[in-house]
Design an enzyme around this catalytic site. Structure first.
Site, short mmCIF file in Angstrom:
data_model
loop_
_atom_site.label_atom_id
_atom_site.label_comp_id
_atom_site.label_asym_id
_atom_site.label_seq_id
_atom_site.Cartn_x
_atom_site.Cartn_y
_atom_site.Cartn_z
N HIS A 150 79.97 -15.85 -51.35
CA HIS A 150 79.93 -16.47 -50.02
C HIS A 150 80.65 -17.80 -50.12
O HIS A 150 80.27 -18.67 -50.90
CB HIS A 150 78.49 -16.68 -49.54
CG HIS A 150 78.43 -17.26 -48.16
ND1 HIS A 150 78.43 -16.48 -47.02
CD2 HIS A 150 78.40 -18.55 -47.72
CE1 HIS A 150 78.38 -17.25 -45.95
NE2 HIS A 150 78.38 -18.52 -46.35
N CYS A 151 81.72 -17.93 -49.35
CA CYS A 151 82.58 -19.12 -49.44
C CYS A 151 82.28 -20.09 -48.30
O CYS A 151 82.57 -19.77 -47.13
CB CYS A 151 84.05 -18.71 -49.40
SG CYS A 151 85.19 -20.11 -49.56
N PRO A 152 81.70 -21.25 -48.59
CA PRO A 152 81.42 -22.21 -47.51
C PRO A 152 82.69 -22.80 -46.91
O PRO A 152 82.67 -23.28 -45.77
CB PRO A 152 80.58 -23.29 -48.22
CG PRO A 152 80.95 -23.19 -49.66
CD PRO A 152 81.25 -21.73 -49.91
N GLY A 155 83.54 -20.28 -44.35
CA GLY A 155 82.41 -20.07 -43.46
C GLY A 155 81.90 -18.65 -43.41
O GLY A 155 81.16 -18.31 -42.48
#
Length: 276
Positions: A150-152, A155
């Protein structure tokens, strides 16, 4: 005659933390605002670059500099939006069956994949056995096919359906950062040469003063060089890491868990990645 209630679309009764826009056509993660922040980090320095540096270099060197400087950010922003607003590979949830309701559902079972025995586990949230390389994302609260991470920064979760555009985003951004730094550095030498030609016979004092004048008149270029120098190491390092993951047939999640996919499937995986 009573009017029939409107039938809800799938995204209107969605189970999970994803956010939908454009009447369900765009899907992103719950942290979609951070993706917009990344877009701002791309657009803001680009605006300064295209207004204060690129036109000067286009006039003094070649117009191709301005053309390339316009193509790069458009392509980077397109890859970012395609990654952020695309289904990463969500596996639809299923209803629990009688075996699960009675507590008799096996927690895991073995399946054969390309001649290898792989253990798949039952997911109590989505109510199915997770396919090989799938994982339940705790942020999006859904199972993602070939889950990577999950890549912040974008998003959303990176999975099978948006991994290629994610790679194109980080690769193109690395090139764009290097291009911006190079053009800004070149503008310092072009400005210095321009001041030398108008200053008369050169001397040590004049040369030192000319460099100070060059730096004083190139504030935007210097600021962009500092900005791009800082971000280059992060983005370029990320690009190199994912290049290594692709070459070794791993995902980020598998690498952190030291759980790589069988090497015999490496060639098939690389062909699939290139042809998707």
């Amino acid at each position: 005659m009573a009017k029939e209630p409107r039938r809800l679309r799938v995204y209107e009764q969605w189970q999970g933390n994803e956010r939908f826009f454009c009447w369900g056509r765009c899907v992103t993660g719950p942290s979609w605002k951070s993706g917009m922040g990344t877009l701002f980090l791309l657009i803001a320095p680009t605006a300064v670059f295209l207004v204060m540096v690129a036109p000067y270099m286009a006039a003094k060197v070649t117009p191709a500099i301005l053309v390339i400087s316009c193509i790069f950010p458009v392509f980077c922003a397109s890859m970012l939006l395609l990654t952020s607003c695309r289904d990463p590979g969500i596996l639809p949830r299923q209803e629990p069956d009688e075996e699960w309701l009675q507590g008799r559902k096996p927690r895991a079972r073995d399946v054969a994949v390309n001649g290898h025995r792989v253990t798949v586990r039952y997911n109590d949230t989505c109510h199915f056995y997770q396919p090989p390389r799938a994982h339940h994302c705790s942020v999006n609260d859904n199972c993602i096919e070939r889950f990577d991470h999950h890549c912040p920064w974008v998003g959303t979760t990176i999975g099978k359906r948006n991994y290629r555009t994610f790679l194109m985003f980080i690769y193109s951004t690395s090139l764009y950062i290097a291009w911006t730094f190079g053009v800004c550095l070149g503008s310092l030498f072009v400005k210095h040469k321009e001041l030398m030609q108008s200053a008369g016979p050169p001397s040590d004092n004049i040369m030192n003063n000319l460099w100070l004048q060059t730096l004083g008149q190139s504030g935007a270029a210097i600021a962009l060089m500092i900005f791009t120098f800082i971000f280059f190491w992060f983005v370029c390092g990320l690009s190199g890491f994912h290049t290594w993951l692709v070459a070794t047939n791993q995902t980020t999640y598998e690498n952190f868990r030291c759980d790589s996919w069988p090497d015999t499937d490496l060639a098939l995986h690389q062909v699939e990645l290139a042809c998707y």
